[in-house]
Design a protein around this motif. Sequence first.
Motif, PDB file in Angstrom:
ATOM      1  N   GLU A  34      15.267  47.434  81.881  1.00 43.99           N
ATOM      2  CA  GLU A  34      16.697  47.037  81.638  1.00 43.99           C
ATOM      3  C   GLU A  34      16.890  45.548  81.759  1.00 43.99           C
ATOM      4  OE1 GLU A  34      19.580  49.219  83.621  1.00 43.99           O
ATOM      5  OE2 GLU A  34      19.432  51.212  82.296  1.00 43.99           O
ATOM      6  N   GLU A  37      22.059  43.287  84.689  1.00 45.31           N
ATOM      7  CA  GLU A  37      23.301  44.174  84.676  1.00 45.31           C
ATOM      8  C   GLU A  37      24.463  43.490  84.069  1.00 45.31           C
ATOM      9  OE1 GLU A  37      24.539  47.384  84.271  1.00 45.31           O
ATOM     10  OE2 GLU A  37      22.915  47.274  85.646  1.00 45.31           O
ATOM     11  N   THR A 402      33.049  48.043  83.857  1.00 45.81           N
ATOM     12  CA  THR A 402      31.888  48.348  84.451  1.00 45.81           C
ATOM     13  C   THR A 402      30.538  47.471  83.796  1.00 45.81           C
ATOM     14  OG1 THR A 402      31.019  50.200  83.219  1.00 45.81           O
ATOM     15  CG2 THR A 402      32.742  50.665  85.170  1.00 45.81           C
ATOM     16  N   ARG A 404      28.628  48.775  81.538  1.00 43.76           N
ATOM     17  CA  ARG A 404      27.894  49.910  81.136  1.00 43.76           C
ATOM     18  C   ARG A 404      28.336  50.850  80.034  1.00 43.76           C
ATOM     19  NH1 ARG A 404      24.010  50.893  85.042  1.00 43.76           N
ATOM     20  NH2 ARG A 404      24.139  49.754  86.939  1.00 43.76           N
ATOM     21  N   LYS A 406      25.710  52.708  77.855  1.00 48.22           N
ATOM     22  CA  LYS A 406      24.812  53.501  76.840  1.00 48.22           C
ATOM     23  C   LYS A 406      25.113  54.743  77.254  1.00 48.22           C
ATOM     24  CE  LYS A 406      19.923  54.333  76.676  1.00 48.22           C
ATOM     25  NZ  LYS A 406      18.398  54.090  77.067  1.00 48.22           N
ATOM     26  N   HIS A 565      19.642  49.104  76.615  1.00 43.35           N
ATOM     27  CA  HIS A 565      20.608  48.355  77.434  1.00 43.35           C
ATOM     28  C   HIS A 565      20.352  46.833  77.490  1.00 43.35           C
ATOM     29  CE1 HIS A 565      23.950  48.377  80.194  1.00 43.35           C
ATOM     30  NE2 HIS A 565      23.316  47.265  81.001  1.00 43.35           N
TER      31      HIS A 565
END
Length: 587
Positions: A34, A37, A402, A404, A406, A565
């Motif tokens: 990945e 972040e 967040t 995120r 995926k 990601h």
Amino acid sequence: MTAMENERERPCKRALVTDATMESSEQSAGSGRETLEESTFPPAASPASPTVPASRQPDRTEAAAGRTMDADAGGPVLGLSHRHILMVVGALMLGMFLAALDQTIVATALPTIVGDLHGGTHIAWVITAYLIASTVSTPLWGSLGDQYGRKAFFQAAVVIFLAGSILSGLSQSMLELILFRAVQGLGAGGLMVGTQAIVGDIVSPRERGRYVGLFGAVFGVASIVGPVLGGVFVDNLSWRWIFYINVPIGAIALLVIAAQVPGHLRRTPHVIDWAGAVVLAVSVTGLVLLTSLGGTTYAWGSAPIVAFGVIGVVFTAVFVLVERRAVEPILPLHLFANRTFSVTSAVGFIVGFAMFGAITYLPIFLQDVGGATPTMSGVQLLPLMAGLLVVSITSGQLISRTGRYKAWPIAGTAVMTFGLFLLSLVGPHTSYLAESLFMVILGMGIGGVMQVLVILVQNAVPHSELGVATSGATFFRSIGGSFGTAVFGAVFSNVFVGRLVHDLPVKFNPKQVNVASVTPGILRHLPPAIHAGFALAFSQSLRTVFVASVPITALAFIAAWFIPHVALRRWDEAHAKPGHAPAGAAA
């Protein structure tokens, strides 16, 4: 941190947002690692973007207005206040609502239109002309926005759409209506791309979810409210008002866009890919005519359908050759080497195929089997809209909070698959409470996947290709919807005729029934036993459509796992530190 350390840090940050980094991010994602972040760096301008002279750097007055010269150079617009962003998004939502509404509002009024203008043999072209024009023009609108600035072309799209609406309402023959619907479609292509691309100009990918989720909700509302409004206008006013209603909505959108959306037409010379646009138009026209008219206006094996198929395939191959040589292609082929773009386009195509193909028959089921009026069938679809609204908005908010994303396309396609399976269990005696629950589940699945894909595509490309990437994603979803509607229409028609032979209590000749001619009004006047036979045949046929859609959405679920990601970028934090204020930030 010392000044010397600051100087060493800056080039490193700039390096992280170059096109080469985009490619390496994709490669690292593909190898199972990945990326970071989250990223806090603004996207770098494309090498092809014009350089802004120092003399044209924004002063404090421009900064206070929330505008930067990045917008003029084809980069993001930094420093807009939250209130300003909400005003822009509100105007863009009106544009999205117009384009999405006219995909569904006309269907309810078609019988009345045919009775007024005659020309019933050409009825399919009223919808097909709009579909072809909007799909064909989508990539060109995206490319022009990247090259010359999106605001002017979005305004032009609104004007073209409104002109087509007024002319459609004034039509005195079916031929005029078909031509003016094509004009509407040209504008609609620009509206669909422009709304999503302009948001990409004013909001960073990390923050974009909270706004893009609203567009998914608007699209869903318009798709469901369209048949309701169409029925209301036909019953209480005139079919012409399904077109006139666009005028006041579009006028408000134009005023707000002119006052609030930053940017203006750029004069930098570019090479417009007219050859690619024409070849793609011929290719898409052949494919859309194949899917729209096959099995309805013409038999699948007839000469016109075969010709449409050959034209679509041959010109698709020609389009690839043309794009390889184009200086500034409308759909750059290197985008397909970007794993995020290629996988999300595939997921969008499959989801569009299953969603539009299957959902088309829900209002018909509620009318022909449940006995609802066209207006009430739209009201009864509110559970679907509720599920879509809640998840679309919630997913956008959580993605922005967040970073995120995926899990959303994976979960969305899974829930969508389950919802379609549940709807395959619906029959003439199923309670409306059970139907509502199944529709809520399906709506939740759609809300979890549709607009998330747009965020992922926009985040995975440099800002200089924001428009073509957005239009590419929209293009594949539209093509998927066209194919799905045609394939499921053929499945439904064939199964329906076969079931009538089995379920009717009297001898029946299949050649005597045209599926499109079976309307709720006709069914209500049939003897109870024959009506029950028709309702059973219809529900069994619809069950087959939903069953067929389940493995297709399952393919989207599998494909969603391959979405890499790539960290959602921020534009503000790297410049919010002392000495790094963004050029357009408020003073």
